[in-house]
Design an enzyme around this catalytic site. Structure first.
Site, PDB file in Angstrom:
ATOM      1  N   ASP A 480     109.390 -38.880-160.773  1.00 42.18           N
ATOM      2  CA  ASP A 480     110.498 -39.463-160.009  1.00 42.18           C
ATOM      3  C   ASP A 480     110.917 -40.804-160.603  1.00 42.18           C
ATOM      4  O   ASP A 480     110.174 -41.440-161.372  1.00 42.18           O
ATOM      5  CB  ASP A 480     110.033 -39.655-158.557  1.00 42.18           C
ATOM      6  CG  ASP A 480     111.160 -39.542-157.556  1.00 42.18           C
ATOM      7  OD1 ASP A 480     112.327 -39.720-157.951  1.00 42.18           O
ATOM      8  OD2 ASP A 480     110.873 -39.286-156.369  1.00 42.18           O
ATOM      9  N   ASP A 550     118.133 -34.880-152.793  1.00 40.67           N
ATOM     10  CA  ASP A 550     117.288 -35.016-151.604  1.00 40.67           C
ATOM     11  C   ASP A 550     117.927 -34.337-150.410  1.00 40.67           C
ATOM     12  O   ASP A 550     117.313 -34.239-149.350  1.00 40.67           O
ATOM     13  CB  ASP A 550     117.051 -36.500-151.288  1.00 40.67           C
ATOM     14  CG  ASP A 550     115.937 -37.072-152.149  1.00 40.67           C
ATOM     15  OD1 ASP A 550     115.186 -36.277-152.731  1.00 40.67           O
ATOM     16  OD2 ASP A 550     115.824 -38.307-152.233  1.00 40.67           O
TER      17      ASP A 550
HETATM   18  C1  GLA Z   1     112.633 -39.462-153.949  1.00 40.70           C
HETATM   19  C2  GLA Z   1     112.580 -37.969-154.177  1.00 40.70           C
HETATM   20  C3  GLA Z   1     112.015 -37.300-152.948  1.00 40.70           C
HETATM   21  C4  GLA Z   1     110.638 -37.844-152.659  1.00 40.70           C
HETATM   22  C5  GLA Z   1     110.703 -39.349-152.509  1.00 40.70           C
HETATM   23  C6  GLA Z   1     109.324 -39.945-152.375  1.00 40.70           C
HETATM   24  O1  GLA Z   1     113.575 -39.797-153.011  1.00 40.70           O
HETATM   25  O2  GLA Z   1     113.836 -37.470-154.490  1.00 40.70           O
HETATM   26  O3  GLA Z   1     111.974 -35.905-153.132  1.00 40.70           O
HETATM   27  O4  GLA Z   1     109.773 -37.489-153.708  1.00 40.70           O
HETATM   28  O5  GLA Z   1     111.352 -39.958-153.608  1.00 40.70           O
HETATM   29  O6  GLA Z   1     109.364 -41.297-152.237  1.00 40.70           O
END
Ligand code: GLA
Length: 731
Positions: A480, A550
Site C-alpha cells: 500500500d 477502496d
Molecule cells: C488503504 C487501502 C485499504 C486498507 C487501508 C489500511 O486505504 O486501500 O484497502 O488497506 O489502506 O490502512
C-alpha cells in the site's frame, strides 16, 4: 510487424499488422518530422509534412525560419528556437542557456526490445508471435552536447507501438534536464476529442470526454504517484466514435509517479501530443557522459472505435508487461479483514474468520493494516514492521501455521514507503523522512514518506519486509501507499539535485519491488494506494493485480471498473464483495449483485464472514463456484463494453468473449428499476455471427448474428441494483 528505412525519402516506416507510423528526415539541417500515424499504408505520404508549401524548409527560405519552426510537425520538439508550441525537451546548458533543437544523427533497426534499466517496460516473448523489433533514432544538438535516443518497438502480435526517449550527455560538462517527454507527436487536429480518466479517493478512473479547444489541455500528477485524481492515460477520439467505430489514438504512460499528458491545438489546427514525466518539480543533473532513460509510452491506434483500443491494451499488458507467475493463473479467492475489523483484531478473530471462510470455499486470508508496532489506529507505527504480539498472541508464524492448517493460504499488508512520526524508526532516523529543513512537514493520514532516494533507506525497507516474509509461509503481499508526497527535500541530495527526488523515489519503489519478486518468486503481489491511486502499467510489471478502489459498493464499482477496463485487463483489477450498508457510500445492494460485479476482477471478500447475515453467507459457496467456472474466461477473454449506466442512467452491461468465440459471459446490472416498463433488448458484441449460442439456464439458443444485430431480450427485473449473468456457450 516490420520496420524499414527508405533511403531516397530518408523516411522510417513502422508497421504493425494494421497500422503504420512514419517519420522522415528533411532539409540540410536534418529535422525529424512526423509524417503519419494511422491505418496501415503501403506508400509514404511525404506531403503530410507540408514542406512543399510555404513557409518551406530553412534551406529554401531561411528568412521565415521562425514560421517553419512553429509549424513543422516535429518528432521531438525542442525549445527556445522558434517553435512556440510546448516543447518535449527543456534544458539548462552549461552556460545557462535553455535553447535546444534535437536533429537527426543516425539510426539502428534490430530484432527484440531492450530492457529499460531500472524501469518497468514491455518485453518480447520467445515464440514468433510475440517477437519484437526496435527502431532507434539518435537525435543530437551539438551546441549543447546532448543526444536523444528515440526508441520505437513493435510486437508481432500487437498493434501497439512503444516509444521512449533516452538523453545522453556527450559534452564535457553537466547539463540540467528539466523536461524530456517520452512521447511527442504533431498531427492535424481534425475533429478529435480528448478522453481522459479523472477521479478522487473512492471514485477512481471515471471517463471524461471533451472537445479539444485551442491552446493546451492536459491532465497530470505532481503527487509523486499516478494519483486518484488524474490518470496517465489519454485518448484522442474522433467526434462521434463509440465502442465499435471511429478513429481513436490511446496513450498510456508506463510509470508510477508524476506525469503530464497534454494536447495543444495550434493556430493552424494541428495538435501536439505530449506524454512523459511532469516537468513540475523535475530537474535532473546529467553529468558529462551520463544517460537518463525516460519511461516508455504505449500508443494504440484503432479505427474500430474505443473497444478495439481497449482490447489491444489488454492483450499487450497480459502478454508483454505482466511478469508474475500468477499472470496466467486463477488467483486464490481471498478474504481481507480490512472492512471486517479495521484495526480491531487479534489471532482468535482472524482464525474465526479463516474457519468460516474455509467452509465457504475461500482460499486465502489476508491480514490488513494494524498487525505491527502499536498500530491500533492510523496514527502510528509505520516503519516498525515487527509483529504486535498483544494482538497476535503466539506471533505471526503461529497465526500463519494455524490458518494454513485450516486450509487457507496467508497474505499480509505492508505500507513500506512510509514512516509515522510516532514510530521507533522515526525516533531513530528523523532524517529518513522527506522534508525541507526549517519547514514543518505536511502530515497526511498523520504520516511522512521515507526518503527512498537514499540507498540505505531502501535497503532497510527491503530487509525488514523480507524478514517478515521469511518468518512464515506468507504467499501474498498487499503493498500500500497511503499518502502523496509533499515537502520535496532530501537530506542527502545536493542543492542542485533536489529536483531529482520525485523520480529517484519512483525508481527506488521499482528497485524494491524488483528485489522483492526476485527474493520471493512465487509471491502474489497486489499493489494498492489508498485504493486505486497507483493503478498504472508501471506497477503491473511487478505485480499482476492492483486494488482498484477502496469503494467496494457494487454500483460505484460499475463506473470505476468501466474506466479501469478502458485500458487495463480485467485480470488486473482487484475487486471484492463487501458488507452492506456499504462502508463508503452507505448503499444496500443485493449480495448477488456484489458478487456478479466483483467477478469482473480478481474476486475476493472484504467482510466479517462470522457476522454477515446467514443468507449472504449461504450464497458464498455459489459465488465461489461461479468464480472457478468463469474466471478462466474473464482472465483471458476479449472485453466488450455493451452499455454504460454512466450514459443511460438505468443499466450497465459488459462482457467477455473467449478468443475462439465459443463462450461468452455478459454481466447485466439494472441500476434503476423502472415502473411500467417492458424488457430491454441489448445488442451483444464480439460473438461469431455464424455460431449458434445457447443461453445457459434458459432453454433458448440464437446465432451470434441475431444476438449482435437484433440483441438479447432481458426481462425487467424487480427492484434497483439487480443483476444477471448471461453465459453463452456454443451450441
Ligand atoms: C488503504 C487501502 C485499504 C486498507 C487501508 C489500511 O486505504 O486501500 O484497502 O488497506 O489502506 O490502512
Amino acid at each position: 510487424m516490420d520496420i524499414k528505412y527508405f533511403d531516397e525519402l530518408r523516411a522510417f516506416k513502422i508497421d504493425t499488422s494494421n497500422n503504420s507510423y512514419i517519420m522522415a528526415v528533411v532539409d540540410d539541417e536534418n529535422f525529424l518530422g512526423h509524417v503519419y500515424y494511422g491505418p496501415k499504408l503501403s506508400d509514404i505520404p511525404m506531403y503530410m509534412l507540408r514542406i512543399n508549401e510555404n513557409p518551406y524548409v530553412p534551406s529554401k527560405n531561411n528568412r521565415d525560419r521562425g514560421s517553419f519552426m512553429d509549424t513543422f510537425p516535429t518528432e521531438l520538439p525542442g525549445n527556445g528556437l522558434g517553435d512556440y508550441r510546448e516543447g518535449a525537451v527543456e534544458i539548462v546548458d552549461k552556460d545557462g542557456h535553455f535553447a535546444v533543437c534535437p536533429t537527426y544523427k543516425d539510426y539502428k533497426i534490430y530484432e527484440g526490445k531492450p530492457e529499460l534499466a531500472g524501469l518497468p517496460a514491455t518485453f518480447a516473448g520467445a515464440d514468433a508471435d510475440s517477437k519484437a523489433m526496435t527502431l532507434e533514432i539518435t537525435l543530437e544538438d551539438k551546441n549543447v552536447g546532448l543526444e536523444f535516443i528515440l526508441r520505437y518497438s513493435v510486437f508481432a502480435d500487437s498493434d501497439a507501438i512503444i516509444r521512449s526517449t533516452e538523453v545522453v550527455n556527450v559534452s564535457d560538462a553537466s547539463v540540467f534536464i528539466k523536461k524530456a517527454m517520452s512521447f511527442a507527436m504533431d498531427m492535424d487536429a481534425e475533429d478529435y476529442e480528448l478522453l481522459t480518466l479523472h477521479g478522487s479517493w473512492a471514485r477512481e478512473r471515471q471517463m471524461d470526454q471533451r472537445p479539444i479547444g485551442y491552446g493546451k489541455t492536459s491532465v497530470g500528477s505532481v503527487k509523486g504517484e499516478s494519483s486518484h485524481q488524474e490518470h496517465p492515460f489519454m485518448a484522442l477520439v474522433q467526434k462521434g466514435a463509440d465502442q465499435k467505430q471511429g478513429r481513436v489514438y490511446g496513450f498510456n504512460f508506463v510509470y508510477s509517479g508524476n506525469f503530464l499528458a497534454q494536447v495543444e491545438k495550434s493556430q493552424f489546427d494541428s495538435v501536439r501530443v505530449l506524454m512523459g514525466i511532469n516537468p513540475t518539480g523535475f530537474k535532473w543533473e546529467l553529468k558529462a557522459g551520463d544517460k537518463l532513460q525516460m519511461p516508455e509510452v504505449v500508443s494504440v491506434y484503432s479505427d474500430e472505435g474505443i473497444g478495439r483500443m481497449s482490447r489491444t491494451f489488454h492483450d499487450l499488458y497480459r502478454n508483454h508487461l505482466i511478469r508474475s507467475p500468477y499472470k496466467d493463473k486463477k488467483r486464490p479467492i481471498l478474504i481481507n479483514n480490512w472492512e471486517a475489523t479495521y484495526f480491531q483484531f487479534d489471532t482468535d478473530k482472524l482464525i474465526a474468520i479463516a474457519k468460516e471462510a474455509q467452509k465457504a470455499g475461500i482460499e486465502m486470508l489476508v491480514m490488513d493494516d494494524g498487525w505491527f508496532g502499536h498500530r491500533d489506529d492510523d496514527n502510528s507505527s509505520l516503519g516498525d514492521w515487527y509483529v504486535n504480539e498483544d494482538k497476535l498472541k503466539g506471533g505471526l508464524k503461529y497465526l500463519v501455521d494455524e490458518v494454513n492448517k485450516i486450509g487457507l493460504k496467508f497474505g499480509i499488508w505492508f505500507e513500506p514507503e512510509m514512516i509515522s512520526p510516532d514510530s521507533d524508526l522515526y525516533r531513530a532516523h528523523p532524517d529518513w523522512a522527506i522534508a525541507i529543513p526549517g519547514r514543518t512537514p505536511v502530515r497526511s493520514r498523520n504520516q511522512y514518506v521515507l526518503d527512498l532516494s537514499r540507498q540505505e533507506v531502501v535497503d532497510y525497507v527491503f530487509d525488514v519486509v523480507s524478514k517478515v516474509l521469511h518468518s512464515a509461509n506468507i504467499e501474498y503481499v498487499k503493498w500500500d501507499m497511503n499518502r502523496q508526497i509533499t515537502d520535496l527535500g532530501s537530506y542527502c541530495l545536493g542543492k542542485d539535485n533536489q529536483g531529482e527526488l520525485f523520480h529517484r523515489y519512483v525508481l527506488a519503489v521499482y528497485q524494491l519491488q524488483e528485489r522483492l519478486i526476485k527474493e520471493f518468486p512465487n509471491l502474489l503481489l497486489e499493489n494498492c494506494s489508498g485504493g486505486g491511486a497507483r493503478f498504472d502499467p508501471g506497477m503491473l510489471y511487478y505485480g499482476p493485480q492492483i486494488w482498484c478502489s477502496d469503494d467496494t459498493d457494487a454500483i460505484e464499482r460499475l463506473g470505476i471498473q468501466e474506466g479501469t477496463a478502458l485500458v487495463y485487463p480485467l485480470s488486473s483489477m482487484g475487486a471484492h464483495v463487501s458488507d452492506c450498508p456499504n462502508h463508503t457510500v452507505g448503499r444496500n445492494t443485493p449480495f448477488s449483485t456484489r458478487g456478479n460485479v466483483a467477478l469482473a476482477g480478481t474476486f475476493g471478500y472484504e467482510l466479517d464472514i462470522t457476522k454477515i447475515p446467514q443468507e449472504d453467507r449461504d450464497s458464498i459457496p455459489g459465488q465461489v463456484e461461479m468464480y472457478h467456472k468463469y474466471n478462466p474466461l474473464v482472465r483471458t477473454g476479449d472485453y466488450y463494453r455493451i452499455a454504460s449506466y454512466r450514459e443511460n442512467h438505468y443499466f450497465d452491461c459488459y462482457g467477455v468473449v473467449s478468443k475462439d468465440k465459443s463462450e461468452a459471459l455478459f454481466t447485466f446490472v439494472q441500476v434503476m428499476g423502472r415502473p411500467n416498463y417492458h424488457s430491454r433488448i441489448v445488442r451483444l458484441d464480439g460473438l461469431d455471427p455464424e455460431k449458434k449460442y445457447v443461453v445457459e439456464g434458459e432453454d433458448v439458443s440464437y446465432t451470434g448474428e441475431t444476438l449482435m444485430k437484433a440483441g438479447l431480450q432481458i426481462q425487467n427485473l424487480w427492484g434497483d441494483y439487480q443483476s444477471k449473468l448471461i453465459h453463452l456457450i456454443e451450441a
